[in-house]
Design an enzyme around this catalytic site. Structure first.
Site, PDB file in Angstrom:
ATOM      1  N   HIS A   1      -7.554  -1.904  -5.262  1.00 19.21           N
ATOM      2  CA  HIS A   1      -7.795  -2.501  -3.949  1.00 19.21           C
ATOM      3  C   HIS A   1      -8.478  -3.870  -4.062  1.00 19.21           C
ATOM      4  O   HIS A   1      -8.262  -4.739  -3.232  1.00 19.21           O
ATOM      5  CB  HIS A   1      -8.572  -1.532  -3.057  1.00 19.21           C
ATOM      6  CG  HIS A   1      -7.771  -0.326  -2.674  1.00 19.21           C
ATOM      7  ND1 HIS A   1      -7.664   0.797  -3.472  1.00 19.21           N
ATOM      8  CD2 HIS A   1      -6.980  -0.072  -1.592  1.00 19.21           C
ATOM      9  CE1 HIS A   1      -6.866   1.684  -2.896  1.00 19.21           C
ATOM     10  NE2 HIS A   1      -6.438   1.190  -1.747  1.00 19.21           N
TER      11      HIS A   1
ATOM     12  N   HIS B   1     -11.108   5.439   7.607  1.00 20.59           N
ATOM     13  CA  HIS B   1      -9.656   5.550   7.814  1.00 20.59           C
ATOM     14  C   HIS B   1      -9.335   6.531   8.944  1.00 20.59           C
ATOM     15  O   HIS B   1      -8.573   6.231   9.861  1.00 20.59           O
ATOM     16  CB  HIS B   1      -8.970   6.038   6.535  1.00 20.59           C
ATOM     17  CG  HIS B   1      -8.533   4.936   5.625  1.00 20.59           C
ATOM     18  ND1 HIS B   1      -7.443   4.142   5.888  1.00 20.59           N
ATOM     19  CD2 HIS B   1      -9.033   4.492   4.444  1.00 20.59           C
ATOM     20  CE1 HIS B   1      -7.290   3.258   4.894  1.00 20.59           C
ATOM     21  NE2 HIS B   1      -8.249   3.450   4.011  1.00 20.59           N
TER      22      HIS B   1
ATOM     23  N   HIS C   1       0.821  -1.206   0.000  1.00 24.26           N
ATOM     24  CA  HIS C   1       0.000   0.000   0.000  1.00 24.26           C
ATOM     25  C   HIS C   1       0.858   1.259   0.000  1.00 24.26           C
ATOM     26  O   HIS C   1       0.614   2.202  -0.744  1.00 24.26           O
ATOM     27  CB  HIS C   1      -0.936  -0.017   1.209  1.00 24.26           C
ATOM     28  CG  HIS C   1      -2.116   0.883   1.049  1.00 24.26           C
ATOM     29  ND1 HIS C   1      -2.266   2.039   1.753  1.00 24.26           N
ATOM     30  CD2 HIS C   1      -3.185   0.804   0.222  1.00 24.26           C
ATOM     31  CE1 HIS C   1      -3.397   2.618   1.384  1.00 24.26           C
ATOM     32  NE2 HIS C   1      -3.969   1.900   0.460  1.00 24.26           N
TER      33      HIS C   1
HETATM   34 CU1  C2O Z   1      -5.557   2.522  -0.439  1.00 26.59          CU
HETATM   35 CU2  C2O Z   1      -8.220   2.862   2.035  1.00 26.59          CU
HETATM   36  O1  C2O Z   1      -6.802   3.121   0.914  1.00 26.59           O
END
Ligand code: C2O
Length: 564
Positions: free
Chosen positions: A191, A318, A161
């Protein structure tokens, strides 16, 4: 363009003296040539050329050709390439997130699916299932110690990431221009592939090819707290770098207000409103949901270019999970460190689930993006057998072919459209409390403002509100909200017809390559909700919640959506 509730969801990369233990265990991984020009010099050179402008002019002539984002060249991953800025200076992060390198690489072929893996909701996992999950993560963590160069290890997986978000990879053919997998139409696909291999690696390490990654069901009130399995200090799912105030039963807030909402009923109402808007109400095109185009040679997309989901619930979770007391809101509040928290993958499983659900919601626009530059974009991953493989966006668009599905959970947000106002506001009266745009803009968002904005046509047209040329300090967390024709002063209540949307900036690394960006908010459904009658102007209220003094907005206007 994308973006309602837009935000940037990038992770922070500000410098830190505190190197997490997991990082110390990692040896230098760039086995072959670690070219890449050595971080700082390379950047300075780029800045010297005029930064963004110099860089984009190099590729201006290529725009018309096929230009998908190419997979990175792992041999040129820069171990000192993760960077940020502090007080305007480029600072290299003390993090090497380059993967091991091998020059054997193949195009990945999806194996034939016999029986799909079924991803369960994390809050409903059985004890047996949880035990498997914990064992899988434990085995990954063991690899960190026994073989730090095994690409299936926990830290190696986390670093994927960081490498794709914080600057170690340049785009092939565009030295000095970072590859960035956030804030654009490649966000979901990147993702999805990332989780696909992560899940297969877990299955491989515990000898169970049916193992599936649990999802954090934060869009349903029953899943709106950290799943208890992650909140157990003795578990391999535990991570110390989380907000200690957000342990269960604290409710997750998908939107950020300041002061934070504390009434659980209001938190749930705001969350469901946010979900409804980013999945349905505010989305008028595939690009609105998926994010703006991003092609080879483009500068890393700016914070307002991500899709409604990326900038909305995704960013919210996040920020909510990371520890605000840590320098960079590690782990979850920041891209380079987010993958170090096991909950990251369950968070993203739900983000991916949202993509599958959105695809199936009937709409009057096409859910497909048919451009070759989208479908041909590609990435590199290591599979569960440690083979380096190249994957394309086109091959992940049908998740059924990837061999997994999601256990059902209800989606009460689907019916959460705000109630329509019976009568329109008296716009004449309301505009007395507002200023005109020429008096206010450019605007430093130090306090709540009300501005009268003329409409190009009367009444409930298909129009877009544009906040132009937003400039921010990218290392700061930022949140503001936008309301229309709002007579009440209740900025914490988002479940009202007058709420249009917001902007969240998750702090991230430098924006030297990013330009000022426009925030576009669709007005079509809001006009119906507020019962706009045949007014030819609206009053827009902009409410800063977090770090408004770091935001400058260049201008404000309403345009027909087709022109947006
Ligand atoms: Cu690559 Cu939630 O982020």
């Amino acid at each position: 363009m994308a973006s309602l509730q837009s935000s940037f969801t990038v992770l922070l990369t500000t410098p830190t003296a505190r190197v997490p233990p997991s990082q110390l265990a990692v040896t230098k991984r760039c086995v072959v040539s670690c070219s890449g020009g050595g971080g700082v010099d390379r950047r300075n050179m780029l800045l010297g050329l005029g930064g963004l402008y110099g860089a984009t002019s190099l590729v201006a002539g290529r725009k018309a050709e096929a230009n998908p984002i190419l997979p990175p060249d792992l041999s040129t991953c820069d171990p000192k390439g993760a960077w940020t800025t502090k007080n305007g200076e480029v600072v290299i992060l003390d993090v090497n997130c380059c993967p091991p390198f091998t020059d054997v690489q193949t195009d990945y072929k999806l194996p034939r699916v016999t029986k799909p893996r079924v991803r369960p909701a994390a809050h409903r996992m059985s004890p047996e299932y949880l035990a498997k999950y914990e064992l899988a993560i434990k085995r990954m963590r063991e690899l960190d110690v026994t073989d730090p160069d095994d690409p299936r290890g926990f830290t190696q997986q986390a670093n994927i990431h960081c490498a794709y978000c914080n600057g170690p990879y340049d785009q092939i053919g565009f030295p000095g221009i970072d590859l960035q997998v956030h804030n654009s139409w490649i966000f979901f696909a990147f993702h999805r592939w990332y989780l696909y291999f992560y899940e297969r690696i877990m299955g491989e390490l515990i000898g169970d090819p049916t193992f599936a990654l649990p999802y954090w069901n934060w869009d349903n009130p029953r899943g709106m707290q950290m799943p208890p399995a992650f909140d157990n200090e003795g578990s391999s799912l535990w991570d110390i770098n989380r907000d200690p105030a957000h342990r269960p039963p604290a409710l997750v807030t998908l939107t950020l207000t300041n002061p934070p909402v504390t009434d659980p009923v209001q938190i749930i109402a705001n969350n469901l409103t946010q979900m409804y808007k980013e999945m349905i109400g505010d989305v008028e095109s595939a690009i609105d949901f998926m994010g703006d185009p991003y092609r080879a040679g483009d500068a890393p997309p700016g914070r307002a270019s991500g899709g409604s989901s990326e900038g909305g619930s995704h960013a919210g979770v996040h920020v909510w999970t990371g520890n605000p007391a840590n320098d960079n809101r590690e782990d979850m509040g920041n891209f380079y460190s987010a993958g170090r928290d096991p909950i990251f993958y369950s968070h993203h499983a739900n983000v991916d689930r949202m993509w599958t659900i959105w695809k199936d919601i009937p709409a009057d626009y096409s859910k497909d993006i048919n451009e070759a530059d989208f479908k041909d974009a590609a990435f590199m991953f290591y599979d569960e057998k440690k083979k380096l493989v190249r994957v394309k966006v086109a091959d992940c668009l049908d998740y059924n072919k990837m061999g997994y599905k999601y256990e059902h959970s209800d989606t009460p947000w689907m019916a959460y459209r705000p109630a329509q106002r019976a009568l329109p506001v008296d716009i004449k009266k309301l505009s007395k409390k507002a200023e005109t745009a020429d008096k206010l803009f450019p605007l430093k968002l130090t306090k709540t403002v009300r501005v009268l904005v003329p409409k190009p046509s009367k009444g409930p047209a298909d129009e877009v509100l544009v906040l132009e040329k937003i400039v921010t300090d990218s290392t700061k967390l930022i949140r503001f909200d936008v309301f229309v024709n709002d007579e009440d002063d209740k900025p914490q209540e988002l479940d009202r017809a007058e709420y249009l949307g917001g902007f969240t900036q998750v702090p991230h690394r430098a924006r030297a390559q990013e330009s000022a960006s426009d925030l576009r908010l669709n007005l079509k459904e809001l006009y119906e909700n507020i019962n706009i009658a045949d007014d030819d102007a609206i009053v827009v209220t902009i409410v800063p919640h977090i770090n408004g003094d770091e935001v400058t907005i260049g201008g404000i206007k309403i345009i027909p959506r087709v022109a947006a």
